[in-house]
Design an enzyme around this catalytic site. Structure first.
Site, PDB file in Angstrom:
ATOM      1  N   GLY A 285       0.811  -1.216  -0.126  1.00 59.19           N
ATOM      2  CA  GLY A 285      -0.099   0.100  -0.098  1.00 59.19           C
ATOM      3  C   GLY A 285       0.734   1.362  -0.118  1.00 59.19           C
TER       4      GLY A 285
ATOM      5  CE  LYS B 242       4.282  15.095  -2.002  1.00 65.66           C
ATOM      6  NZ  LYS B 242       4.605  13.820  -1.443  1.00 65.66           N
TER       7      LYS B 242
END
Ligand SMILES: NC(=O)c1ccc[n+]([C@@H]2O[C@H](COP(=O)([O-])OP(=O)(O)OC[C@H]3O[C@@H](n4cnc5c(N)ncnc54)[C@H](OP(=O)(O)O)[C@@H]3O)[C@@H](O)[C@H]2O)c1
Length: 435
Positions: free
Chosen positions: A195, A213
């Site tokens: 995940g 970012k």
């Protein structure tokens, strides 16, 4: 000009709740809802609406029955919600919905780095124009409050450099390759099973997520408006376990490093895998953690580290932005006004470099590489070659003395045409402890 709101003027006991609508009930949206329904009774925040496509399948029984669930965006945008929390992701239709909410005088909180990197300055201007705010604390480093820290806590300094490990997926994969000696592909598959990586990992492993970012950090920290496409971005896909073996010999490890520096009226920026000294703070960031280092003219270096992703940590940042709005700190929308300059952007950093070649062995290979580098006035520092590899795919490493990236790129363009190469050479900067 300061505008006051009903909740600015009232005492906490009288303050009306700030009505919150969540767009997107996925990983972060549902985690935000969880935190909001777990607030103390005197919380100034009240969740009133949840929006998602086909919302019926999203409905949960742990939210108040007063919360309105809807798949109709018009209903949400025309509702009495004070703040729209955008957690749908992507550029469209999130961009349109946020713009409309701001034009309607609502405030917006978002975790959408892609959108803020691309349209942040225009959306902040729109917020100011219509008396609202747009907050995006969750858009960089998830639960690590670095956006707020650069914008508020370090506002008194003149920051000239930000750099960091901004993508947990890349860091997870690189530390797995390093520790277990597995290939990039199997580390990626394991990251997907655990995940830590999306089914389509492009944004993460090719550096686009970190680049978005970095654009945001450049704007709030370095006061520079940069477009994502202006920042050179190198994938981590061509790294392999052998690169960690050689980098360890050089006293280094490898991380995906995002860095931006404001110098002489320019912004120097890049996102790429790089060698970092074992004793540097970057080397100590393992697994899915994030790290941001900021350097200021007066305050020196400051470090921020923690969980850069995940529903709960990201939701904490979203709820912190909501509380900030409720407390009225954003009431005069000053925080939406980030004054920043448009500056030329270059990826031309000067540093030492690591070159890894994989070749079909024959006499004259090193001489051919050395001659081309010399023709471009680049000095070799060392040559490293481990024994025991197949002569048809022999990896070896050349390290270079400091040279500008552009100079090396010109040399590598010629070297990459040499016929003994099995695949394209890998080049990485070797950063110093100070980065
Ligand atoms: N997850 C993290 O760790 C993390 C960290 C930092 C920032 N973020 C940012 O937070 C945002 C949300 O991420 P997430 O991980 O929560 O994503 P997610 O789990 O995919 O959730 C997105 C939700 O929005 C819904 N949605 C998507 N497009 C829609 C549309 N056109 N109309 C209506 N509903 C739509 C999706 O519905 P369906 O279920 O039908 O697809 C889903 O419920 C993104 O901007 C992301 O970059 C996430």
């Amino acid at each position: 000009m300061a505008t006051t709101t009903a909740f600015d003027q009232a005492s906490p006991a009288q303050a009306p709740a700030v009505k919150v609508a969540i767009l997107g009930f996925g990983t972060v949206g549902s985690a935000v809802a969880r935190i909001l329904c777990d607030q103390p009774s005197h919380s100034p925040l009240r969740l009133t609406h949840v929006f998602n496509r086909n919302v019926g399948r999203k409905q949960v029984d742990w939210l108040s029955t007063e919360v309105q669930w809807s798949s109709d965006i018009e209903k949400i945008l025309s509702s009495d919600a004070d703040v729209i929390v955008e957690l749908v992701g992507g550029i469209d239709p999130a961009h349109e919905w946020i713009s409309r909410a701001l034009r309607a005088g609502k405030s917006v909180v978002t975790a959408n780095k892609k959108l803020i990197a691309q349209h942040g300055p225009q959306l902040s201007a729109l917020a100011c124009e219509h008396g609202g705010t747009i907050s995006f604390g969750a858009s960089v480093a998830g639960g690590v409050p670095v956006v707020d820290a650069l914008q508020e806590g370090l506002a008194g300094d003149q920051l000239y450099k930000v750099c960091g490990i901004l993508n947990g997926t890349c860091n997870y994969i690189l530390t797995k390759v390093e520790r277990e000696g597995v290939s990039f592909d199997s580390a990626l598959i394991e990251a997907q099973h655990a995940g830590f990586a999306e089914a389509d990992p492009t944004d993460d492993v090719d550096g686009y997520d970190a680049r978005a970012k970095l654009v945001i950090l450049s704007r709030i920290g370095l006061k520079a408006i940069v477009q994502p496409e202006q920042i050179p971005c190198t994938s981590i896909r061509s790294l392999s376990a052998i690169d960690f073996i050689y980098s360890h010999e050089l006293g280094c490890t490898i991380r995906q490093i995002s860095r931006a520096e404001r110098r002489d009226g320019n912004i120097y920026a890049s996102v790429q895998p790089a060698l970092v000294p074992i004793e540097s703070p970057m080397a100590h960031i393992t697994g899915s953690l994030n790290l941001v280092l900021s350097s200021g003219k007066y305050g020196g270096q400051t470090a921020f580290s923690g969980h850069g992703a995940g529903g709960h940590s990201t939701a904490v940042a979203v709820v912190s932005d909501l509380l900030d709005i409720a407390r009225g700190r954003s009431g005069d929308n000053a925080r939406s006004q980030i004054s920043a300059d448009v500056l030329p952007v270059s990826g031309n950093f000067a540093s030492e470099h690591y070159l890894r070649f994989t070749v079909r062995d024959r006499p004259g290979i090193v001489a051919a590489i050395a001659n081309t580098l010399a023709a471009h006035r680049i000095n070799i520092d060392a040559l490293l070659q481990k024994p025991g590899f197949d002569k048809d795919a022999l990896p070896f490493v050349v390290t270079l003395e400091q040279c500008p990236t552009k100079q090396l790129e010109a040399a590598m363009l010629e070297i990459s045409k040499l016929d003994f190469l099995v695949h394209a050479p890998l080049t990485m900067p070797i950063l110093t402890k100070e980065l």
